[in-house]
Write a protein that holds these residues in place. Sequence first.
Motif, PDB file in Angstrom:
ATOM      1  N   UNK A  49      55.255  47.362  45.877  1.00  0.00           N
ATOM      2  CA  UNK A  49      54.219  46.379  45.618  1.00  0.00           C
ATOM      3  C   UNK A  49      54.733  45.253  44.734  1.00  0.00           C
ATOM      4  N   UNK A  50      55.455  45.595  43.679  1.00  0.00           N
ATOM      5  CA  UNK A  50      55.999  44.570  42.777  1.00  0.00           C
ATOM      6  C   UNK A  50      57.008  43.678  43.495  1.00  0.00           C
ATOM      7  N   UNK A  51      57.810  44.277  44.342  1.00  0.00           N
ATOM      8  CA  UNK A  51      58.793  43.499  45.099  1.00  0.00           C
ATOM      9  C   UNK A  51      58.101  42.463  45.975  1.00  0.00           C
ATOM     10  N   UNK A  52      57.031  42.862  46.653  1.00  0.00           N
ATOM     11  CA  UNK A  52      56.298  41.942  47.517  1.00  0.00           C
ATOM     12  C   UNK A  52      55.562  40.871  46.727  1.00  0.00           C
ATOM     13  N   UNK A  53      55.047  41.229  45.565  1.00  0.00           N
ATOM     14  CA  UNK A  53      54.385  40.243  44.709  1.00  0.00           C
ATOM     15  C   UNK A  53      55.372  39.152  44.300  1.00  0.00           C
ATOM     16  N   UNK A  54      56.535  39.545  43.858  1.00  0.00           N
ATOM     17  CA  UNK A  54      57.553  38.578  43.416  1.00  0.00           C
ATOM     18  C   UNK A  54      58.024  37.698  44.572  1.00  0.00           C
ATOM     19  N   UNK A  77      47.195  47.902  41.383  1.00  0.00           N
ATOM     20  CA  UNK A  77      47.336  46.459  41.577  1.00  0.00           C
ATOM     21  C   UNK A  77      47.467  45.695  40.264  1.00  0.00           C
ATOM     22  N   UNK A  78      46.532  45.871  39.355  1.00  0.00           N
ATOM     23  CA  UNK A  78      46.564  45.096  38.100  1.00  0.00           C
ATOM     24  C   UNK A  78      47.792  45.427  37.262  1.00  0.00           C
ATOM     25  N   UNK A  79      48.113  46.720  37.181  1.00  0.00           N
ATOM     26  CA  UNK A  79      49.278  47.127  36.406  1.00  0.00           C
ATOM     27  C   UNK A  79      50.568  46.528  36.966  1.00  0.00           C
ATOM     28  N   UNK A  80      50.665  46.510  38.293  1.00  0.00           N
ATOM     29  CA  UNK A  80      51.877  46.006  38.942  1.00  0.00           C
ATOM     30  C   UNK A  80      51.982  44.490  38.815  1.00  0.00           C
ATOM     31  N   UNK A  81      50.854  43.783  38.963  1.00  0.00           N
ATOM     32  CA  UNK A  81      50.857  42.331  38.780  1.00  0.00           C
ATOM     33  C   UNK A  81      51.268  41.987  37.352  1.00  0.00           C
ATOM     34  N   UNK A  82      50.696  42.698  36.385  1.00  0.00           N
ATOM     35  CA  UNK A  82      51.015  42.439  34.970  1.00  0.00           C
ATOM     36  C   UNK A  82      52.503  42.624  34.714  1.00  0.00           C
ATOM     37  N   UNK A  83      53.080  43.672  35.268  1.00  0.00           N
ATOM     38  CA  UNK A  83      54.517  43.929  35.074  1.00  0.00           C
ATOM     39  C   UNK A  83      55.362  42.860  35.754  1.00  0.00           C
ATOM     40  N   UNK A  84      54.912  42.430  36.949  1.00  0.00           N
ATOM     41  CA  UNK A  84      55.675  41.434  37.715  1.00  0.00           C
ATOM     42  C   UNK A  84      55.733  40.083  37.013  1.00  0.00           C
ATOM     43  N   UNK A  85      54.661  39.704  36.300  1.00  0.00           N
ATOM     44  CA  UNK A  85      54.627  38.391  35.645  1.00  0.00           C
ATOM     45  C   UNK A  85      54.880  38.484  34.135  1.00  0.00           C
ATOM     46  N   UNK A  86      55.159  39.696  33.659  1.00  0.00           N
ATOM     47  CA  UNK A  86      55.519  39.871  32.247  1.00  0.00           C
ATOM     48  C   UNK A  86      54.362  39.755  31.276  1.00  0.00           C
ATOM     49  N   UNK A  87      53.193  40.220  31.661  1.00  0.00           N
ATOM     50  CA  UNK A  87      52.030  40.192  30.774  1.00  0.00           C
ATOM     51  C   UNK A  87      51.538  41.611  30.502  1.00  0.00           C
ATOM     52  N   UNK A  88      50.868  41.782  29.373  1.00  0.00           N
ATOM     53  CA  UNK A  88      50.282  43.067  29.029  1.00  0.00           C
ATOM     54  C   UNK A  88      48.854  43.146  29.565  1.00  0.00           C
ATOM     55  N   UNK A  89      48.389  44.380  29.776  1.00  0.00           N
ATOM     56  CA  UNK A  89      46.998  44.601  30.140  1.00  0.00           C
ATOM     57  C   UNK A  89      46.167  44.711  28.869  1.00  0.00           C
ATOM     58  N   UNK A 117      38.412  48.073  33.486  1.00  0.00           N
ATOM     59  CA  UNK A 117      38.092  46.963  32.569  1.00  0.00           C
ATOM     60  C   UNK A 117      39.325  46.331  31.944  1.00  0.00           C
ATOM     61  N   UNK A 118      40.526  46.782  32.319  1.00  0.00           N
ATOM     62  CA  UNK A 118      41.772  46.226  31.766  1.00  0.00           C
ATOM     63  C   UNK A 118      42.376  45.231  32.760  1.00  0.00           C
ATOM     64  N   UNK A 119      42.833  44.094  32.208  1.00  0.00           N
ATOM     65  CA  UNK A 119      43.384  43.022  33.042  1.00  0.00           C
ATOM     66  C   UNK A 119      44.579  42.364  32.351  1.00  0.00           C
ATOM     67  N   UNK A 120      45.446  41.700  33.149  1.00  0.00           N
ATOM     68  CA  UNK A 120      46.496  40.888  32.532  1.00  0.00           C
ATOM     69  C   UNK A 120      45.883  39.893  31.551  1.00  0.00           C
TER      70      UNK A 120
END
Length: 412
Positions: A49-54, A77-89, A117-120
């Motif tokens: 998922x992270x590979x495809x996001x990037x 989804x949210x956890x992977x997006x956050x990791x891909x763009x370097x943000x914390x949840x 309820x957790x988001x980037x």
Amino acid sequence: MKAEILCVGTELLLGQVLNTNSQFLSIQLNDLGYDVYRQIVVGDNASRLEQNIKESLARVDVLIMTGGLGPTKDDLTKETVAHAIGEKLVLDLKSAKRLKNYFIDKREAFNENKKQSYFPKSAVILPNDMGTAPGALIFWNNKKILILPGPPKEMETMFLKYAKALLAYSQGEFYSEKIWIAGMGEWEISKKLNESGLWNLKNPTVATYIDHKGLYIRITSKMETQQKAEEEVKKISHKIQKNFGLNFVGINEEDLITKTGHLLMKENCTISFAESVTGGMMASKLVGVSGISKVFKESYIVYSDEVKIKNLNVSKHTLKKYSAVSREVCQEMLQGLKEKSDADYCVATTGYAQEGEKSSGLVYIGVYNGKTIHIEEKKYKGNRHQVRIQATMDGVNLLRKKLLEDVSRETN
């Protein structure tokens, strides 16, 4: 601007759930003027998922993701997006409060769902009016990442109510029209457009599409103002309407079924159906038109010979001599339906839909206006369902054309 759609869920890859989200989002993005480059489906696997996001973010301006927002461990989804763009949840307090109110007196359920309820950190939260999982729009490096829930009702409501306005942009104004066509195949429509010099236009663009309501031509223009875009589209629209004659049905929401229903009501003409091969499909579709009860008299599903004889007075001799699937039986079905219902217009179908048979796809469709009977013989290809659908749409179209011809004759 360029966009891609990334749908998350192993159940989509396995075919356990039909992916209607991509179709809905592609239509919406097209209306907003985005060019959709890819539709991607990825299972519940964080690394893939992270590979495809990037990869998507490197290609396009907007990435829209659906699914994977639930409370379970495989909702990534949210956890992977956050990791891909370097943000914390981080915890969104409004979402947590809403969730707590939803699970009032159910503390264990709230704790199990709190993950939703957790988001980037940079996310703009989008409420979910149809469920528990909020969505989000994230602005990152001049890109937009839109995260939506997977269930279609939740996703569509959230997109239309909250996300669509946030995705709108002002690099020119767009205008688009759908032109519904009936009684022609997609290749015939394309050929006619090409012969008319309308197929390879750059602005407006012209393309053919098909969905459960039928075939349509979409014309889209992008100009400095919406007025100019609309003017350009209208010019081409008028040419297409003229070129396609009676095969032209209507514009935008005026698909074949809706247009036919409105025409019956406008002319105050009553309608009845006698359906064998279509098994009530025509009547069912027409009943979906608001207000049709004013003109809809009755409908019969006459699948067996016995029922044709009993309800429509079809002759045993005719059935024996010509078989149930024949022009002669279709004619007697229409005459019997007219005697039974006294509707202004009677429509009948009889045919073979059984797959693998020599006569499969042979269908007779007839319309009777009380004065003349018009019957058409059709030979369809496809499975049982496809034959029935084609016969249904052709039957409604035959009714529409007969109505238009009669109206034209009376006014001239």
